[in-house]
Design a protein around this motif. Structure first.
Motif, PDB file in Angstrom:
ATOM      1  N   UNK A   1       1.881   0.444   9.464  1.00  0.00           N
ATOM      2  CA  UNK A   1       2.570   0.936   8.329  1.00  0.00           C
ATOM      3  C   UNK A   1       2.070   0.274   7.047  1.00  0.00           C
ATOM      4  N   UNK A   2       1.830  -0.991   7.055  1.00  0.00           N
ATOM      5  CA  UNK A   2       1.317  -1.690   5.896  1.00  0.00           C
ATOM      6  C   UNK A   2      -0.066  -1.163   5.532  1.00  0.00           C
ATOM      7  N   UNK A   3      -0.883  -0.855   6.582  1.00  0.00           N
ATOM      8  CA  UNK A   3      -2.217  -0.300   6.322  1.00  0.00           C
ATOM      9  C   UNK A   3      -2.107   1.077   5.673  1.00  0.00           C
ATOM     10  N   UNK A   4      -1.166   1.842   6.112  1.00  0.00           N
ATOM     11  CA  UNK A   4      -0.964   3.175   5.525  1.00  0.00           C
ATOM     12  C   UNK A   4      -0.527   3.044   4.065  1.00  0.00           C
ATOM     13  N   UNK A   5       0.309   2.075   3.786  1.00  0.00           N
ATOM     14  CA  UNK A   5       0.768   1.870   2.411  1.00  0.00           C
ATOM     15  C   UNK A   5      -0.394   1.425   1.529  1.00  0.00           C
ATOM     16  N   UNK A   6      -1.228   0.529   2.046  1.00  0.00           N
ATOM     17  CA  UNK A   6      -2.398   0.062   1.289  1.00  0.00           C
ATOM     18  C   UNK A   6      -3.356   1.219   1.053  1.00  0.00           C
ATOM     19  N   UNK A   7      -3.578   2.016   2.113  1.00  0.00           N
ATOM     20  CA  UNK A   7      -4.467   3.183   2.005  1.00  0.00           C
ATOM     21  C   UNK A   7      -3.900   4.161   0.981  1.00  0.00           C
ATOM     22  N   UNK A   8      -2.612   4.340   1.006  1.00  0.00           N
ATOM     23  CA  UNK A   8      -1.952   5.251   0.075  1.00  0.00           C
ATOM     24  C   UNK A   8      -2.100   4.741  -1.363  1.00  0.00           C
TER      25      UNK A   8
END
Length: 108
Positions: A1-8
């Motif tokens: 989830x943190x990776x998705x937020x960073x990617x976003x």
């Protein structure tokens, strides 16, 4: 989830950079177009003013000619009158001289 937020967040930053880049390009394009438009408009206005100025000068010349015609005609009449007057005086002077000569010589 943190990776998705960073990617976003990275995608949003990339979109922001693209938007800024696109806006900068468009603003330069708009500025260039507005300068071109202003130059064209300026030249058009300048041409119109020159044309109006030219017409005003021609109108003033024509009015001057119109106003001067009666003055010139009056001047011509005055010249004719003066020339005729001088001719009449000359003719009278000649008549007087001839009359005196003829009377003095007794050839009358």
């Amino acid at each position: 989830m943190a990776l998705e937020a960073i990617k976003s967040i990275q995608d949003a930053e990339k979109q922001a950079v693209d938007i800024i880049s696109k806006a900068t390009f468009e603003s330069k394009d708009i500025l260039k177009e507005s300068q071109t438009y202003a130059e064209v408009k300026y030249k058009k206005i300048l041409d119109e003013v020159r044309e109006e100025n030219k017409k005003m000068i021609e109108d003033a010349k024509e009015e001057g000619r119109r106003k001067s015609e009666p003055i010139l005609e009056a001047g011509k009449i005055d010249i004719e009158n003066i020339l005729n007057l001088e001719k009449e005086r000359f003719d009278r002077a000649v008549s007087i001289v001839v009359e005196r000569i003829v009377k003095n010589n007794g050839n009358s």
